[in-house]
Design an enzyme around this catalytic site. Sequence first.
Site, PDB file in Angstrom:
ATOM      1  CG  ASP A 197      -2.051  -1.349   1.280  1.00 22.89           C
ATOM      2  OD1 ASP A 197      -2.871  -1.437  -0.240  1.00 22.89           O
ATOM      3  OD2 ASP A 197      -2.195  -1.483   2.388  1.00 22.89           O
ATOM      4  N   GLY A 198       2.059   1.213   0.588  1.00 23.30           N
ATOM      5  CA  GLY A 198       2.881   2.813   0.787  1.00 23.30           C
ATOM      6  C   GLY A 198       3.403   2.952  -0.584  1.00 23.30           C
ATOM      7  CG  ASN A 303      -3.861   5.789   3.262  1.00 24.75           C
ATOM      8  OD1 ASN A 303      -5.452   5.542   3.072  1.00 24.75           O
ATOM      9  ND2 ASN A 303      -3.534   4.869   4.328  1.00 24.75           N
ATOM     10  CG  ASP A 333      -2.647   8.751  22.887  1.00 27.15           C
ATOM     11  OD1 ASP A 333      -2.859   9.395  24.454  1.00 27.15           O
ATOM     12  OD2 ASP A 333      -2.962   7.766  23.192  1.00 27.15           O
TER      13      ASP A 333
END
Length: 466
Positions: A197-198, A303, A333
Amino acid sequence: MENSEAGPTPGSMAVPQEDVAKTVGHLSESVRLSRHRENRTRSPRRHQKGTKLQRRMGDQEQLSWDTDQWRLPGQREHLESSGSTSEPMEISPKRHIQDPASQRLTWNKPPVNVLVIRKIRDESLVEPFKELCRPLKYIFVNQEKQMMVYVERRVADDAALLKDESFSLIRNQLCTFREGYDDISNCIDLIICLGGDGTLLYASSLFQDSVPPVMAFHLGSLGFLTPFKFESYKTEVAKVFEGNAAITLRSRLKVKVVKDMLQRADQQPHTHETQQQEYNGLLARDHAHSETGKVTLQLQVLNEVVVDRGPSSYLSNVDLYLDGRLITSVQGDGVIVSTPTGSTAYAAAAGASMIHPNVPAIMVTPICPHSLSFRPIVVPAGVELMITLSPDARNTAWVSFDGRKRQEIQYGDCIKITTSCYPVPSICCHDLVYDWFESLAECLHWNVRKRQARLADASDSSDTEN
């Protein structure tokens, strides 16, 4: 470019009228607002004279690419209506919402310039890369033009390729580029990704405007966005070159990082107008708008945008605005703002729902919120989200874009996010429904459990009446 060979004239794209409604971020042209006093609808804007309109062909719509220019339609249509906003809205029965599954890719002219993206630092991809480049270099579009293959310079300079003398002739014919130095956005007709996917995320980052169609082969670890198997690459590539392939328009986010846009209210006089704006929710938490902001970064994100607390041990405390109004403060967070494509990535790990990439929406997902009632939300595509540090935040925040270009956000800085008008056309292996659910099943093991045993006799069931 590093190579002395000049590529042919870059191509352009033609989008039919029906596909304008599918571009993520648009309001569907099939929906009209009917008012009691007046019905008036503005037609979608055409941002480039190179855009051609084609009529519907049978039961499927053709998304045509013409190799002269690249451009997708604008971000959204604007609908105007007169009369009171309290009047009822009706959906006109004369039009219907088009099925995204009918999107098909056809070539008005054969693709000439192909960009091959290969995962770096993975020696197992060297052989597939050479196996793919050999036939591409010997494809003649016609008697005068030959296929031009573009690769990144560090891919062409790989030690394994330099040692292979049989590949040296083809290697010398490759057109190379360097990220950040050479602009190839206007000379590519098709992208082929080898990796996970990268690689597709990286390919998306190379094109900050219109993106050519992307064909992604699964040669990585997860492969949620890479539906093609390399074992059948000859057949699959031939089908794409012939045209009439299913395609998914994956929306992206247009992100701006603005420095020193917001100032503390104690640095400016507290006027009656400011108090009225705060009462209306336009300005809150002691923030005042300033025109001295400077845009330091602008990106297209496929994304997600992640705002987190960074190395600090304190909870992050950021304010979230929607179209200029304060919606909530995020204490935890951090927060994830994602596209439907990114809903199956970090957002899914943080507890968000998974959304099909053809749904026009933006997801807002808190990361470990210090609240029992803070659930992920989905907002319409096209709205503008703004994230700033809260005035009472104990520490700064950090932001990253698809896992890259991570930087610190100080007091007075803001992050503006909206739907981009430049989606990523992702070529499907089968169709956009089958590919997505197959990825859910194989990559995330969605709804996988041991099958329930069948009853041997229906009379054994406790809810069966005699």
